[in-house]
Design an enzyme around this catalytic site. Structure first.
Site, short mmCIF file in Angstrom:
data_model
loop_
_atom_site.label_atom_id
_atom_site.label_comp_id
_atom_site.label_asym_id
_atom_site.label_seq_id
_atom_site.Cartn_x
_atom_site.Cartn_y
_atom_site.Cartn_z
N ARG A 162 0.82 -1.23 0.06
CA ARG A 162 0.05 0.10 0.04
C ARG A 162 0.73 1.36 -0.01
O ARG A 162 1.88 1.33 0.70
CB ARG A 162 -0.98 -0.17 1.18
CG ARG A 162 -2.02 -1.07 1.00
CD ARG A 162 -3.08 -0.81 -0.04
NE ARG A 162 -4.18 -1.74 -0.09
CZ ARG A 162 -4.08 -2.60 -1.04
NH1 ARG A 162 -3.17 -2.77 -1.88
NH2 ARG A 162 -5.38 -3.41 -1.33
N HIS A 200 0.36 -0.04 -10.49
CA HIS A 200 -0.36 -0.85 -9.54
C HIS A 200 -1.04 -2.43 -10.26
O HIS A 200 -2.20 -2.58 -10.56
CB HIS A 200 -1.76 -0.22 -9.23
CG HIS A 200 -2.27 -0.59 -7.98
ND1 HIS A 200 -2.97 0.09 -7.08
CD2 HIS A 200 -2.58 -2.02 -7.54
CE1 HIS A 200 -3.33 -0.69 -5.92
NE2 HIS A 200 -3.13 -1.93 -6.14
#
Length: 313
Positions: free
Chosen positions: A228, A276
């Protein structure tokens, strides 16, 4: 007939339609899947959910037995005050294998010194300086030993790396040195020639990698973050890269996504940005997890991967 709502962006339905129908049929379930607006909320038994979808207020879903998240991360929904139904995060075989392959690939890239070799195609034979140590002589540290972190740690162990794992609560994984707590974190960081972070986004993990903790790393340590974006203090990492305390960072997740074009990470020579892609849910395998959780809900069995609201994951 079981009633389910597909609460993701409309364009994603084409990817999930066939796999969901097959997985539900294979599980022996009769389920009608609806799009938002096609059925009254009080008739829905299960919500197949994405945080980027249209459902943000769960108040009217009084019959819903569970909200089945299609993403591994639940930080965008776990604090929603209207969500009183059980929430299950996504842990599926395709997502796990994607993370393992991403992490293993970048660890091997660092371990073999491929960036330097590819940048130095200049006719100079650097045999002696370019030979890497064996994996058993390279210390890799995994922050986070949940399903994804444990799978990555085990894959690296099988390649011969000396793997240390750290988690908030003590774990026991064969062949992995498992540490926990504040003292364990410091001990783990001090040995991290290659550091991989796969921690969830919680108040306890925000800015975990900051000026103080980055200074604990061996000088020139290399960082991989497919966990994250909030785990890293960006200013502290940029400063550590400038001094050489951190040799290189490969970053797949960011506080703001897409990463803004003007962000200094894009142009930094010691940063690799990936968009991502480390652990994307695959419709085929994610659908199998959704179907199994609906089967469990109908059978009165515990759900898979139910989120602990207090811990945030």
């Amino acid at each position: 007939m079981i009633q389910a709502l597909f609460a993701d962006r409309a364009e994603n339905w084409a990817r999930y339609d066939g796999p969901l129908q097959k997985a539900l049929a294979d599980a022996g379930l009769s389920v009608e899947i609806h799009q938002p607006g096609e059925i009254a909320p009080e008739r829905i038994d299960y919500i197949i959910y994405s945080p980027q979808g249209p459902v943000q207020d769960f108040t009217a879903y009084t019959r819903t037995k569970a909200v089945l998240n299609l993403w591994a991360g639940v930080e965008r929904v776990v604090g929603n005050a209207t969500l009183t139904q059980p929430l299950c995060r996504m842990v599926d075989a395709g997502l796990e294998r994607g993370m393992v392959e991403y992490v293993t690939g970048h660890v091997m890239r660092y371990h073999l010194g491929l960036d330097a070799l590819l940048a130095a195609q200049d006719g100079i034979w650097r045999h002696d300086s370019a030979t890497p140590p064996l994996a058993r002589n390279r210390s890799v540290v995994m922050l986070g030993l949940g399903a994804l972190g444990a799978a990555c740690a085990d894959a690296l162990r099988q390649l011969g790396f000396a793997v240390t794992g750290w988690s908030r609560t003590q774990k026991e994984i064969a062949g992995i040195t498992c540490l926990s707590g504040a003292d364990g974190l410091e001990a783990a960081l001090r040995r991290a020639e290659i550091l991989v972070s796969i921690l969830p986004d919680t108040p306890e993990t925000t800015d975990l990698l900051n000026a103080r903790t980055l200074a604990l790393l061996p000088r020139g340590a290399q960082l991989i973050n497919p966990g994250r974006g909030t785990l890293i203090d960006d200013d502290a990492l940029l400063a550590a890269l400038e001094t050489g305390q951190v040799g290189h960072a490969t970053l797949d997740v960011f506080r703001t996504e897409p990463l803004p074009p003007a962000h200094p990470y894009w142009a930094h020579p010691q940063v690799t940005v990936t968009p991502h892609i480390a652990a994307e849910s695959r419709a085929e395998t994610a659908s199998e997890v959704v179907a199994e959780n609906i089967r469990r809900g109908e059978a009165g069995e515990p759900f898979l991967y139910e989120v602990d609201r207090a811990r945030g994951y």
